[in-house]
Scaffold this motif. Structure first.
Motif, PDB file in Angstrom:
ATOM      1  N   VAL A  40       0.906  -1.029   0.023  1.00  0.00           N
ATOM      2  CA  VAL A  40       0.120   0.233  -0.072  1.00  0.00           C
ATOM      3  C   VAL A  40       1.053   1.086   0.138  1.00  0.00           C
ATOM      4  CG1 VAL A  40      -1.677   1.332   1.273  1.00  0.00           C
ATOM      5  CG2 VAL A  40      -2.072  -1.080   1.192  1.00  0.00           C
ATOM      6  N   LYS A  41       1.970   1.174   0.682  1.00  0.00           N
ATOM      7  CA  LYS A  41       2.756   2.572   0.803  1.00  0.00           C
ATOM      8  C   LYS A  41       3.479   2.411  -0.478  1.00  0.00           C
ATOM      9  CE  LYS A  41       5.688   3.339   4.361  1.00  0.00           C
ATOM     10  NZ  LYS A  41       6.639   3.063   5.319  1.00  0.00           N
ATOM     11  N   GLU A  42       3.917   1.631  -1.263  1.00  0.00           N
ATOM     12  CA  GLU A  42       4.584   1.704  -2.463  1.00  0.00           C
ATOM     13  C   GLU A  42       3.458   2.333  -3.548  1.00  0.00           C
ATOM     14  OE1 GLU A  42       6.158  -1.920  -3.461  1.00  0.00           O
ATOM     15  OE2 GLU A  42       7.967  -1.754  -2.187  1.00  0.00           O
ATOM     16  N   THR A  43       2.168   1.814  -3.442  1.00  0.00           N
ATOM     17  CA  THR A  43       1.236   2.252  -4.400  1.00  0.00           C
ATOM     18  C   THR A  43       0.937   3.767  -4.129  1.00  0.00           C
ATOM     19  OG1 THR A  43       0.102   0.019  -4.485  1.00  0.00           O
ATOM     20  CG2 THR A  43      -1.312   1.761  -5.194  1.00  0.00           C
ATOM     21  N   VAL A  44       0.762   4.041  -2.866  1.00  0.00           N
ATOM     22  CA  VAL A  44       0.224   5.567  -2.579  1.00  0.00           C
ATOM     23  C   VAL A  44       1.512   6.378  -2.964  1.00  0.00           C
ATOM     24  CG1 VAL A  44       0.031   7.182  -0.709  1.00  0.00           C
ATOM     25  CG2 VAL A  44      -1.253   5.095  -0.744  1.00  0.00           C
ATOM     26  N   GLY A  45       3.162   6.008  -2.897  1.00  0.00           N
ATOM     27  CA  GLY A  45       4.055   6.454  -3.275  1.00  0.00           C
ATOM     28  C   GLY A  45       3.834   6.985  -4.708  1.00  0.00           C
ATOM     29  N   ASP A  46       3.679   5.840  -5.515  1.00  0.00           N
ATOM     30  CA  ASP A  46       3.431   6.184  -6.988  1.00  0.00           C
ATOM     31  C   ASP A  46       2.363   7.003  -7.295  1.00  0.00           C
ATOM     32  OD1 ASP A  46       5.349   4.210  -7.509  1.00  0.00           O
ATOM     33  OD2 ASP A  46       4.016   2.354  -7.643  1.00  0.00           O
ATOM     34  N   LEU A  47       1.442   7.280  -6.512  1.00  0.00           N
ATOM     35  CA  LEU A  47       0.258   8.110  -6.812  1.00  0.00           C
ATOM     36  C   LEU A  47       0.667   9.573  -6.337  1.00  0.00           C
ATOM     37  CD1 LEU A  47      -2.800   5.986  -5.526  1.00  0.00           C
ATOM     38  CD2 LEU A  47      -2.048   6.377  -7.788  1.00  0.00           C
ATOM     39  N   LEU A  48       1.279   9.689  -5.316  1.00  0.00           N
ATOM     40  CA  LEU A  48       2.009  11.010  -5.001  1.00  0.00           C
ATOM     41  C   LEU A  48       2.846  11.389  -5.967  1.00  0.00           C
ATOM     42  CD1 LEU A  48       2.350  10.603  -1.192  1.00  0.00           C
ATOM     43  CD2 LEU A  48       0.300  11.311  -2.547  1.00  0.00           C
ATOM     44  N   ARG A  49       3.637  10.703  -6.549  1.00  0.00           N
ATOM     45  CA  ARG A  49       4.605  10.843  -7.632  1.00  0.00           C
ATOM     46  C   ARG A  49       3.589  11.457  -9.037  1.00  0.00           C
ATOM     47  NH1 ARG A  49       7.681   7.342  -5.077  1.00  0.00           N
ATOM     48  NH2 ARG A  49       6.922   5.510  -6.202  1.00  0.00           N
ATOM     49  N   GLN A  58      -5.576  11.233 -13.148  1.00  0.00           N
ATOM     50  CA  GLN A  58      -5.304   9.677 -13.407  1.00  0.00           C
ATOM     51  C   GLN A  58      -5.115   9.102 -11.866  1.00  0.00           C
ATOM     52  OE1 GLN A  58      -1.611   8.821 -15.308  1.00  0.00           O
ATOM     53  NE2 GLN A  58      -2.073   6.504 -15.129  1.00  0.00           N
ATOM     54  N   ALA A  59      -4.317   9.791 -11.035  1.00  0.00           N
ATOM     55  CA  ALA A  59      -3.924   9.521  -9.771  1.00  0.00           C
ATOM     56  C   ALA A  59      -5.335   9.313  -8.929  1.00  0.00           C
ATOM     57  CB  ALA A  59      -3.012  10.389  -8.960  1.00  0.00           C
ATOM     58  N   GLU A  60      -6.066  10.276  -8.988  1.00  0.00           N
ATOM     59  CA  GLU A  60      -7.385  10.484  -8.221  1.00  0.00           C
ATOM     60  C   GLU A  60      -8.229   9.173  -8.625  1.00  0.00           C
ATOM     61  OE1 GLU A  60     -10.687  13.084  -6.452  1.00  0.00           O
ATOM     62  OE2 GLU A  60     -10.656  13.247  -8.897  1.00  0.00           O
ATOM     63  N   ASN A  61      -8.455   8.926  -9.968  1.00  0.00           N
ATOM     64  CA  ASN A  61      -8.826   7.591 -10.476  1.00  0.00           C
ATOM     65  C   ASN A  61      -8.671   6.473  -9.890  1.00  0.00           C
ATOM     66  OD1 ASN A  61     -10.670   9.355 -12.090  1.00  0.00           O
ATOM     67  ND2 ASN A  61      -9.298   8.903 -13.775  1.00  0.00           N
ATOM     68  N   GLU A  62      -7.309   6.343  -9.734  1.00  0.00           N
ATOM     69  CA  GLU A  62      -6.580   5.236  -9.141  1.00  0.00           C
ATOM     70  C   GLU A  62      -6.829   4.962  -7.740  1.00  0.00           C
ATOM     71  OE1 GLU A  62      -2.714   4.639 -10.258  1.00  0.00           O
ATOM     72  OE2 GLU A  62      -2.932   5.156 -12.572  1.00  0.00           O
ATOM     73  N   ILE A  63      -6.763   6.209  -6.921  1.00  0.00           N
ATOM     74  CA  ILE A  63      -7.063   6.111  -5.391  1.00  0.00           C
ATOM     75  C   ILE A  63      -8.611   5.612  -5.146  1.00  0.00           C
ATOM     76  CG2 ILE A  63      -7.673   8.312  -4.843  1.00  0.00           C
ATOM     77  CD1 ILE A  63      -5.420   6.220  -2.846  1.00  0.00           C
ATOM     78  N   SER A  64      -9.294   6.154  -6.320  1.00  0.00           N
ATOM     79  CA  SER A  64     -10.791   5.727  -5.833  1.00  0.00           C
ATOM     80  C   SER A  64     -11.008   4.241  -6.212  1.00  0.00           C
ATOM     81  CB  SER A  64     -11.626   6.581  -7.098  1.00  0.00           C
ATOM     82  OG  SER A  64     -12.974   6.355  -6.757  1.00  0.00           O
ATOM     83  N   VAL A  65     -10.437   3.671  -7.261  1.00  0.00           N
ATOM     84  CA  VAL A  65     -10.620   2.383  -7.187  1.00  0.00           C
ATOM     85  C   VAL A  65      -9.897   1.493  -6.052  1.00  0.00           C
ATOM     86  CG1 VAL A  65      -9.487   0.053  -8.789  1.00  0.00           C
ATOM     87  CG2 VAL A  65     -10.536   2.388  -9.724  1.00  0.00           C
ATOM     88  N   MET A  66      -8.741   2.012  -5.870  1.00  0.00           N
ATOM     89  CA  MET A  66      -8.183   1.272  -4.698  1.00  0.00           C
ATOM     90  C   MET A  66      -8.825   1.370  -3.222  1.00  0.00           C
ATOM     91  SD  MET A  66      -4.588   2.340  -2.902  1.00  0.00           S
ATOM     92  CE  MET A  66      -3.519   1.571  -1.775  1.00  0.00           C
ATOM     93  N   THR A  67      -9.407   2.493  -2.914  1.00  0.00           N
ATOM     94  CA  THR A  67     -10.367   2.631  -1.745  1.00  0.00           C
ATOM     95  C   THR A  67     -11.705   1.913  -1.855  1.00  0.00           C
ATOM     96  OG1 THR A  67     -10.916   4.739  -2.564  1.00  0.00           O
ATOM     97  CG2 THR A  67      -9.103   4.718  -0.924  1.00  0.00           C
ATOM     98  N   ASP A  68     -11.873   1.495  -3.270  1.00  0.00           N
ATOM     99  CA  ASP A  68     -13.116   0.862  -3.193  1.00  0.00           C
ATOM    100  C   ASP A  68     -13.077  -0.688  -2.261  1.00  0.00           C
ATOM    101  OD1 ASP A  68     -14.745   2.164  -4.931  1.00  0.00           O
ATOM    102  OD2 ASP A  68     -14.008   1.361  -6.618  1.00  0.00           O
ATOM    103  N   ASN A  69     -11.959  -1.068  -2.121  1.00  0.00           N
ATOM    104  CA  ASN A  69     -11.710  -2.219  -1.352  1.00  0.00           C
ATOM    105  C   ASN A  69     -11.553  -1.451   0.228  1.00  0.00           C
ATOM    106  OD1 ASN A  69     -10.700  -4.283   0.271  1.00  0.00           O
ATOM    107  ND2 ASN A  69      -8.765  -4.653  -0.680  1.00  0.00           N
ATOM    108  N   THR A  70     -12.212  -1.449   0.859  1.00  0.00           N
ATOM    109  CA  THR A  70     -12.485  -0.657   2.197  1.00  0.00           C
ATOM    110  C   THR A  70     -11.794  -1.086   3.307  1.00  0.00           C
ATOM    111  OG1 THR A  70     -14.710  -1.612   2.710  1.00  0.00           O
ATOM    112  CG2 THR A  70     -14.595   0.518   1.443  1.00  0.00           C
TER     113      THR A  70
END
Length: 125
Positions: A40-49, A58-70
């Motif tokens: 999760v830390k690596e994924t979020v690091g990628d999104l922040l970059r 694009q990053a917001e779309n990815e965090i939205s999909v990621m957080t569908d898994n609550t």
């Protein structure tokens, strides 16, 4: 300009309270260091970059999909994501076709996914 500053401060307050109440962490600005799960830390690091590179939508779309898994880790990831995004100034956001209101809406959607609508109502009603 004043309205944008108000929204930014309001988002900061919500995020600070969430981190304190949900994770018992007293931190002005939540960071990647708070995430224990390496993946999760690596994924979020990628999104922040991606945010830094101007790929905000694009990053917001990815965090939205990621957080569908609550999961709790994903909630913290979303909080860190929106905290980081909220720290960007309005000119930066606008230069990449994003607005402070979209940061606010994204945070509201995140909280709603996790059943935290009461927190939304406290701050926005």
């Amino acid at each position: 300009m004043f309205e944008q500053d108000y929204i930014m401060r309001q988002i900061q307050q919500i995020l600070k309270i969430l981190v304190k109440v949900l994770f018992n962490i007293d931190d002005k600005s939540p960071s990647l260091n708070l995430i224990q799960n390496v993946e999760v830390k690596e994924t979020v690091g990628d999104l922040l970059r991606k945010i830094d590179n101007g790929n905000i939508n694009q990053a917001e779309n990815e965090i939205s999909v990621m957080t569908d898994n609550t999961t709790t880790d994903n909630l913290l990831a979303g909080i860190i994501f929106y905290s980081y995004l909220n720290e960007k100034d309005d000119d930066y956001l606008e230069s990449y076709d994003f607005s402070r209101e979209e940061v606010e809406d994204g945070l509201k959607n995140l909280l709603s996914k996790y059943g935290l609508d009461d927190i939304i109502n406290i701050f926005y009603n």
